[in-house]
Every structure is written in C-alpha cells, then in structure tokens.
Write a protein that holds these residues in place. Structure first.
Motif, short mmCIF file in Angstrom:
data_model
loop_
_atom_site.label_atom_id
_atom_site.label_comp_id
_atom_site.label_asym_id
_atom_site.label_seq_id
_atom_site.Cartn_x
_atom_site.Cartn_y
_atom_site.Cartn_z
N LEU A 259 0.90 -1.14 -0.06
CA LEU A 259 0.01 -0.09 -0.13
C LEU A 259 0.93 1.20 0.18
O LEU A 259 0.49 2.46 -0.49
N HIS A 260 2.16 0.96 0.32
CA HIS A 260 3.13 2.33 0.29
C HIS A 260 3.75 2.54 -1.07
O HIS A 260 4.20 3.62 -1.10
N HIS A 261 3.74 1.47 -1.99
CA HIS A 261 4.42 1.50 -3.15
C HIS A 261 3.83 2.07 -4.21
O HIS A 261 2.70 2.29 -4.33
N PRO A 262 4.61 3.06 -5.03
CA PRO A 262 4.14 3.91 -6.00
C PRO A 262 3.46 2.98 -7.10
O PRO A 262 2.60 3.56 -7.71
N ASP A 263 3.89 1.78 -7.39
CA ASP A 263 3.27 1.01 -8.40
C ASP A 263 1.67 0.75 -8.02
O ASP A 263 0.94 0.77 -8.80
N VAL A 264 1.28 0.58 -6.71
CA VAL A 264 -0.03 0.40 -6.30
C VAL A 264 -0.64 1.50 -6.31
O VAL A 264 -1.82 1.51 -6.71
N ILE A 265 -0.10 2.71 -6.06
CA ILE A 265 -0.81 3.90 -6.24
C ILE A 265 -1.19 4.32 -7.55
O ILE A 265 -2.28 4.79 -7.82
N ALA A 266 -0.04 4.16 -8.54
CA ALA A 266 -0.37 4.40 -9.70
C ALA A 266 -1.55 3.66 -10.45
O ALA A 266 -2.44 3.98 -11.10
N ALA A 267 -1.61 2.10 -9.74
CA ALA A 267 -2.80 1.28 -10.52
C ALA A 267 -3.92 2.12 -9.93
O ALA A 267 -5.16 1.88 -10.84
N ILE A 268 -3.96 2.37 -8.54
CA ILE A 268 -5.44 3.00 -8.20
C ILE A 268 -5.84 4.15 -8.99
O ILE A 268 -7.07 4.29 -9.31
N GLN A 269 -4.85 4.78 -9.21
CA GLN A 269 -5.35 6.28 -9.75
C GLN A 269 -5.24 6.17 -11.56
O GLN A 269 -5.74 7.06 -12.26
N SER A 270 -5.01 5.10 -11.73
CA SER A 270 -5.19 4.64 -13.67
C SER A 270 -6.57 4.42 -13.93
O SER A 270 -6.96 4.61 -15.10
N GLY A 271 -7.60 3.95 -12.96
CA GLY A 271 -8.93 3.82 -13.47
C GLY A 271 -9.66 5.09 -13.75
O GLY A 271 -9.26 6.17 -13.59
N PRO A 272 -10.93 4.82 -14.32
CA PRO A 272 -11.75 5.87 -14.63
C PRO A 272 -12.29 6.92 -13.65
O PRO A 272 -12.08 8.11 -13.87
N THR A 273 -12.36 6.61 -12.10
CA THR A 273 -12.66 7.55 -11.30
C THR A 273 -11.31 7.65 -10.24
O THR A 273 -11.37 8.62 -9.61
N GLY A 274 -10.25 6.73 -10.47
CA GLY A 274 -8.98 7.18 -9.85
C GLY A 274 -9.11 6.74 -8.31
O GLY A 274 -8.24 7.28 -7.54
N ARG A 275 -9.95 6.12 -7.98
CA ARG A 275 -10.27 5.60 -6.71
C ARG A 275 -10.71 4.13 -6.25
O ARG A 275 -11.63 3.58 -7.31
N ILE A 276 -10.39 3.69 -5.42
CA ILE A 276 -10.98 2.41 -4.98
C ILE A 276 -11.46 2.19 -3.52
O ILE A 276 -11.22 3.26 -2.63
#
Length: 264
Positions: A57-74
């Motif tokens: 949850l601290h990793h930039p790859d996970v944050i980037a994945a979260i923000q890559s979606g249409p709403t940018g949130r999960i």
C-alpha cells in the motif's frame, strides 16, 4: 379542514421534493483483503503477511494502479480469518485515491499482535467477505475478494458450494497460496500443491487468478504484483483459474471429510 384547504395542502405536499436518496460513491473497485491467521500460520508468517500488505500500500506501483482507473479511486476492507465464524475486521471499508489515503489504511494494518486461532474455514470466510459488500456506501465497477491462506478448507461448509455462491453474485475471488513450509505427513489438514487447490477449489469469477508463494523473499513482491493486477484489471501474469468445463485436477473435499463441522 374545508375542501379547498385540503386540496391546497395536498398540492403543496405533492409539489414538495422527496428527500434525496443516499447515493453510493462510484469507485473502480471494491476490494476485500481476507488474510489467514489460523494456527498453522506461525507468528513470523502472520507478521510477514501484514508487512507485505503494508509495504504494497506504500508502493508507487500500487498508487499508480489505483489512480489509473476511470474514477481514480477504490474502496478497501481488510479482515483476518481462521475457523468458522472467526473473522475480525481490522480495516473497515475505506476510500483510497492517493498515497495519503493508502498510508492511512496501511497504518491500521500494521499495529497489534496477531494470535493464531483454530481451524481453516475458507468457506466461512468467503461467505463472510461477500456479505461485506452489502450497503457499504460504495458502487464499484468490479468487486473482488483477495483471500490468502496456507492450507485447505477443513471447517464449516464445503468450499466448492461457498465459492460458487459467491461468484454467482458477480464477485471475483483471487487467491494467494502460501507454502513457506512443506506439508506435514501426519496432518490430514495439509496438502501438497496448495496452489493447485486454490486454483481448482477456491478462486473464481471474471479474470480470477491465484498466485503461489514458496519463499519468504517472494512474499512482499507477490502481494504487490497481486494488488496491481487486481486494481488495474491487468491480464494476470500468474496461474489462471482452470476452465470450469474441464474436470478439476484437485480433490476439493479431501481435507473436509465430514469430521470438522461448523458449530450449530
């Protein structure tokens, strides 16, 4: 009240707007992290699991994945489980849309001592997880249960029936099969090829996959890869679910045996 007054009162009431219905917040994914803390997981392995999710949850790859979606949130919820009716919610449903909100979820996973509990009820925990999606305040384009464990279902209802009931609701189940120690030959509750068992008996739904972990050094990277794959809805670079039209290669009932049942 005279008729004209009644009519006016009725018209005014009819014209008044109804209270706005509460709306669930749209998110790209509703994700439940279901983590095994049964007694077969020793204290070091339980701590390793928690630290793996915290680091992910601290990793930039996970944050980037979260923000890559249409709403940018999960939305994320995290609970720990063992036997039948033995589930503890550590992190209730939480919105994650940036590094700060991900850190807030991670901070709730990290503290505290974990105690192993008796039994491994994958079936009970899948049923429990599915119920958490009801009235949770979020409307996800996808709903996923991410379940990790180091053994087969040996308590509660049969795992196949529970799995099939969950995926019938449109929920995807992904798995993390943990085999850091060889199975004990004197235990009927431990099996070889746990990753095959998870593939054939536990996971299911659209795009479902299982990821095996055989070494401590793989753990943190495996959890991060799994979360990125789930969140970004990437094609899984791991073990895909067996085609349901083909007969499963694993005996999904071998550890159930009818000797360990859910309490009445």
């Amino acid at each position: 009240m005279r008729f004209p007054e009644m009519l006016i009162a009725t018209l005014v009431t009819a014209a008044a707007p109804f209270p706005a219905a509460a709306r669930d917040l749209p998110v790209d994914l509703e994700l439940i992290l279901a983590v095994d803390v049964s007694r077969s997981m020793d204290a070091d392995e339980q701590a390793l699991q928690r630290q793996g999710y915290v680091a992910a949850l601290h990793h930039p790859d996970v944050i980037a994945a979260i923000q890559s979606g249409p709403t940018g949130r999960i939305a994320i919820a995290y609970f720990e489980w063992s036997g039948y009716n033995s589930q503890t919610i550590i992190v209730p449903w939480s919105l994650v849309d940036d590094a700060e909100s991900a850190d807030a979820v991670a901070s709730r996973i990290s503290p505290g001592e974990v105690f192993g509990r008796y039994g491994t009820s994958i079936s009970g925990s899948l049923t429990f997880a599915a119920s958490l999606f009801d009235n949770n305040g979020y409307a996800g384009a996808r709903r996923t249960i991410d379940i990790s464990g180091d053994g087969p279902n040996n308590m509660g209802p049969p795992v196949l029936a529970a799995r099939d009931a969950v995926i019938a609701q449109g929920i995807t189940i992904n798995g993390l099969a943990i085999t850091l120690k060889p199975p004990r030959s004197d235990s009927s509750f431990e099996i070889d090829n746990l990753d095959d068992y998870y593939r054939d008996c536990v996971v299911g739904g659209l795009g479902a996959f299982t990821l095996p972990v055989h070494d401590v050094d793989q753990f943190e990277v495996a959890i991060r890869r799994k979360l990125v794959t789930e969140i970004a809805a990437q094609p899984p670079p791991v073990i895909l679910v067996a085609d349901r039209s083909q007969e499963a290669r694993t005996d999904c009932t071998s550890s159930e045996g009818g000797t360990v049942r859910a309490p009445r």
